[in-house]
Design an enzyme around this catalytic site. Structure first.
Site, PDB file in Angstrom:
ATOM      1  N   ASP A 195      -2.724   4.756  -2.330  1.00 51.59           N
ATOM      2  CA  ASP A 195      -4.220   5.087  -1.388  1.00 51.59           C
ATOM      3  C   ASP A 195      -4.684   6.296  -1.851  1.00 51.59           C
ATOM      4  OD1 ASP A 195      -5.696   4.484   0.799  1.00 51.59           O
ATOM      5  OD2 ASP A 195      -4.872   6.194   1.734  1.00 51.59           O
ATOM      6  N   GLU A 242      -6.705   3.905  -5.992  1.00 54.18           N
ATOM      7  CA  GLU A 242      -7.338   3.506  -5.908  1.00 54.18           C
ATOM      8  C   GLU A 242      -8.004   5.391  -6.461  1.00 54.18           C
ATOM      9  OE1 GLU A 242     -10.041   3.422  -1.283  1.00 54.18           O
ATOM     10  OE2 GLU A 242      -8.208   5.048  -0.962  1.00 54.18           O
ATOM     11  N   HIS A 272     -11.251  -3.863   1.861  1.00 55.70           N
ATOM     12  CA  HIS A 272     -11.361  -3.678   3.980  1.00 55.70           C
ATOM     13  C   HIS A 272     -11.975  -1.823   4.479  1.00 55.70           C
ATOM     14  CE1 HIS A 272      -8.524  -0.503   2.071  1.00 55.70           C
ATOM     15  NE2 HIS A 272      -8.154   0.106   3.130  1.00 55.70           N
ATOM     16  N   ASP A 273     -12.359  -1.103   3.078  1.00 51.50           N
ATOM     17  CA  ASP A 273     -13.039   0.560   3.371  1.00 51.50           C
ATOM     18  C   ASP A 273     -14.593  -0.493   3.368  1.00 51.50           C
ATOM     19  OD1 ASP A 273     -11.254   1.391   4.244  1.00 51.50           O
ATOM     20  OD2 ASP A 273     -10.954   2.353   2.074  1.00 51.50           O
ATOM     21  N   ASP A 319       0.934  -1.549   0.215  1.00 53.48           N
ATOM     22  CA  ASP A 319      -0.112   0.048   0.028  1.00 53.48           C
ATOM     23  C   ASP A 319       0.839   1.401  -0.393  1.00 53.48           C
ATOM     24  OD1 ASP A 319      -2.340   1.486   0.469  1.00 53.48           O
ATOM     25  OD2 ASP A 319      -3.118  -0.682   1.369  1.00 53.48           O
TER      26      ASP A 319
HETATM   27  O1  TEU Z   1      -9.379   5.575   2.036  1.00 51.98           O
HETATM   28  C1  TEU Z   1      -9.449   6.503   0.496  1.00 51.98           C
HETATM   29  C2  TEU Z   1     -11.298   7.290   1.424  1.00 51.98           C
HETATM   30  O2  TEU Z   1     -11.292   8.214   0.130  1.00 51.98           O
HETATM   31  C3  TEU Z   1     -11.970   6.563   1.932  1.00 51.98           C
HETATM   32  O3  TEU Z   1     -12.319   8.330   2.559  1.00 51.98           O
HETATM   33  C4  TEU Z   1     -13.424   5.770   1.945  1.00 51.98           C
HETATM   34  O4  TEU Z   1     -14.433   6.493   0.466  1.00 51.98           O
HETATM   35  C5  TEU Z   1     -13.905   5.334   2.681  1.00 51.98           C
HETATM   36  O5  TEU Z   1     -13.207   4.468   3.164  1.00 51.98           O
HETATM   37  C6  TEU Z   1     -14.963   4.435   2.439  1.00 51.98           C
HETATM   38  O6  TEU Z   1     -15.885   4.349   3.698  1.00 51.98           O
HETATM   39  C7  TEU Z   1      -8.724   4.452   1.803  1.00 51.98           C
HETATM   40  C8  TEU Z   1      -7.689   3.309   2.030  1.00 51.98           C
HETATM   41  O7  TEU Z   1      -8.629   2.807   1.341  1.00 51.98           O
HETATM   42  C9  TEU Z   1      -8.513   4.126   4.162  1.00 51.98           C
HETATM   43  O8  TEU Z   1      -8.784   2.809   4.920  1.00 51.98           O
HETATM   44  C10 TEU Z   1      -7.857   4.897   4.032  1.00 51.98           C
HETATM   45  O9  TEU Z   1      -8.647   5.406   5.691  1.00 51.98           O
HETATM   46  C11 TEU Z   1      -8.253   6.156   3.652  1.00 51.98           C
HETATM   47  O10 TEU Z   1      -7.397   6.436   2.623  1.00 51.98           O
HETATM   48  C12 TEU Z   1      -6.809   7.109   4.366  1.00 51.98           C
HETATM   49  O11 TEU Z   1      -5.967   6.865   4.004  1.00 51.98           O
END
Ligand code: TEU
Ligand code: CA
Length: 564
Positions: free
Chosen positions: A201, A258, A330-331, A98
């Site tokens: 990310d 992403e 994971h989000d 990542d």
């Molecule tokens: O996520 C980016 C992001 O835009 C997130 O706010 C996403 O929209 C949200 O998690 C959806 O519920 C990345 C990573 O994947 C995330 O885990 C991190 O928290 C974030 O960046 C900050 O680094």
């Protein structure tokens, strides 16, 4: 479109804290990952993306990095990491890390120095900005995780620093060439170690709307979503091209971004033959549920809308490149819980979902636990939650008048912690994840849903996923599955997935020229006629029977078949 080494592969995301613990501290680690490589190999996985394992205070689970050149001791050390690279190499697997460079941790030495000398050179690596004359923050943007994107630099009158995520994640200033140089050096250092590439990310955020202006407030807090400024921020592509040319580009390493918020017409710049990235995730089915109002205002959607969302992505991408196709990460909540209604959350339904994911054009990108059909957690108290985003969304729901019970239902449906509960390996103690106390509660269903039980059952979800991975690499089908055109039919039929995958070249003797993929995402049978002859060979079926008579077909509820 140029062919790339990764096109025919299967990728898998590991959420390291929750994958496999090796030393009983309740937290997954790199030695734990190594011990499960044979399992991943048996699933047909070629590329693993590991969510952040760098040194971090873990305010946002490692997405807040305080040292980019070291592993956090909870995950292991550099020797463990080198061993991981060796062990993956032995198995012909690739490791993707990542890359979190929109922001770092407030504990990073650079930020600490900037705080100590707010007008000194280190502050130029961040966004330090004077507030409004009345002493309020420079503008009214809301951070992704709630509250203003600005926090005051301690000890100053009216100087603020920017953080699009938590206040412990200060944004790095990409306008500063010295910052960019440092990032590239760090990326190349990892690539030199033997990484296959990066998952990048939140990268669209690195370019900010240059005037830091206010937008109309969209909630009672007087703030507005970041989306407004992102849509007006111009020139992010120059940063991407520069990063690519100095790092993964010349090395042909893999870079998957992403990238939400891609502007109209810009897709080819992102993933074309000379695109900024190798690939991006297809978030279409996720984006269709975005709302400015918070998780509790998530719109409902039908199987047909779900289908049409990713069909549209397939059409958009067709001539340009390759998506990474997902149903969860994971989000997000678990795909089986989100995209299947309750009555469809069976083995058959989960296998159907797998077919619709694997058989799109692009690379299937699994998330740990998806392959055994892990489902959402039911949260009965906010204390069971660790995630910052969930805690904020819960508060937002309460402030908007939902009862505690209703707000808990919202987060049970949407929480990022749904995907972060420990991997379910066995029906034994802590699902075989740890000998100690798991850092986040297990989903209670691990006695029914676990790898060991499914490994032994030829009809399990796990073994179905394995069959899909094999199909992708089977010499007879690979060309069609990987590169075949996506040609949908019968879109007028609700909840029916029906599409051909057609080879562009004449198939050599013994290879399949075209596949027909069918899936019935509803609790009743579906009958229809197709517009071509043939397709009488069943390559894969998630049920025992299949009814086809000439061009006439009937699918059972939740049935999915692949025909040749
Ligand atoms: O996520 C980016 C992001 O835009 C997130 O706010 C996403 O929209 C949200 O998690 C959806 O519920 C990345 C990573 O994947 C995330 O885990 C991190 O928290 C974030 O960046 C900050 O680094
Ligand atoms: Ca551990």
């Amino acid at each position: 479109m140029k062919r790339e080494w990764w096109h025919g592969k299967v990728a898998y995301q590991i959420y390291p804290k929750s994958f496999q613990d090796s030393n009983g501290d309740g937290i997954g680690d790199v030695p734990g990952i190594i011990s499960r490589l044979d399992y991943l190999k048996s699933l047909g996985v070629d590329i693993i993306w590991i969510s952040p394992i760098y040194q971090s205070p873990c305010v946002d689970q490692g997405y807040d990095i305080s040292d980019y050149y070291a592993l956090d001791p909870i995950f292991g050390d550099m020797d463990d990491f080198k061993r991981l690279l060796e062990e993956t190499k032995k198995r012909d697997m690739h490791v993707v890390m990542d890359l979190v460079v929109n922001h770092c941790s407030d504990q990073h030495p650079l930020f600490q120095k900037a705080l100590a000398d707010p007008y000194g050179p280190e502050s130029k690596f961040f966004y330090f900005m004077e507030g409004k004359p009345d002493g309020t923050a420079p503008c009214n943007w809301r951070s992704y995780f709630g509250g203003s994107v600005w926090d005051k630099v301690p000890g100053t009158e009216n100087l603020w620093y920017l953080h699009l995520f938590t206040k412990e994640q200060p944004d790095l200033n990409w306008e500063n060439p010295e910052l960019r140089e440092r990032v590239y050096k760090m990326m190349n250092w990892w690539l030199d170690l033997g990484l296959a590439g990066f998952r990048i990310d939140a990268i669209v955020n690195i370019k900010k709307e240059s005037n830091f202006k206010d937008y109309p407030a969209d909630r009672a807090d007087g703030l507005c979503t970041i989306d407004y400024e992102l849509s007006e921020a111009a020139g992010v592509g120059e940063f991407f091209a520069d990063m690519r040319d100095h790092t993964y580009g010349p090395r042909h390493a893999f870079a998957v971004a992403e990238a939400f918020n891609i502007k109209e017409g810009e897709l080819p710049d992102y993933v074309g033959d000379n695109g900024y990235f190798s690939s991006i995730f297809d978030f279409s089915t996720e984006i269709m549920q975005h709302t400015a109002g918070g998780w509790h205002t998530t719109p409902k959607f039908s199987a047909t809308q779900y289908r049409d969302a990713w069909y549209a992505s397939q059409a958009e991408m067709a001539d340009h490149g390759f998506y990474c196709n997902i149903i969860e990460n994971h989000d997000e909540p678990r795909g089986a819980s989100r995209y299947l209604p309750l009555e469809g959350q069976t083995d058959a339904g989960k296998k159907m979902l797998a077919v619709t994911m694997y058989m799109r054009r692009g690379m299937p990108f699994l998330y740990q636990g998806q392959e055994i059909g892990m489902v959402n957690q039911t949260f009965t108290s906010i204390d069971q939650v660790d995630d910052v985003n969930t805690i904020d969304s819960y508060q937002v729901a309460l402030q908007d008048g939902l009862s505690e019970k209703e707000a808990l239902q919202v987060i049970s449906d949407r929480s990022r912690d749904n995907a972060r509960t420990p991997m379910q390996w066995t029906d034994g103690k802590n699902a075989g994840f740890t000998e100690g106390t798991p850092w986040l509660g297990l989903n209670e269903n691990y006695k029914e849903i676990n790898v060991a039980a499914q490994d032994a059952d030829p009809d399990s979800v796990l073994n179905f996923y394995r069959a899909l991975s094999r199909l992708r690499k089977d010499a007879r089908f690979a060309e069609t599955v990987v590169y075949g055109d996506f040609a949908p039919i019968l879109q007028e039929k609700d909840a029916l997935f029906a599409f051909y995958r057609d080879r562009q070249d004449p198939a050599p003797e013994g290879e399949c020229a075209s596949l027909l993929v069918l899936a019935n995402a509803q609790n009743k049978p579906c009958s229809f006629g197709i517009d071509r002859d043939g397709y009488d060979e069943v390559v894969l079926n998630n049920l025992k029977e299949f009814a086809k008579d000439g061009r006439q077909i009937t699918l059972q509820p939740w049935q999915a078949v692949i025909l040749c």
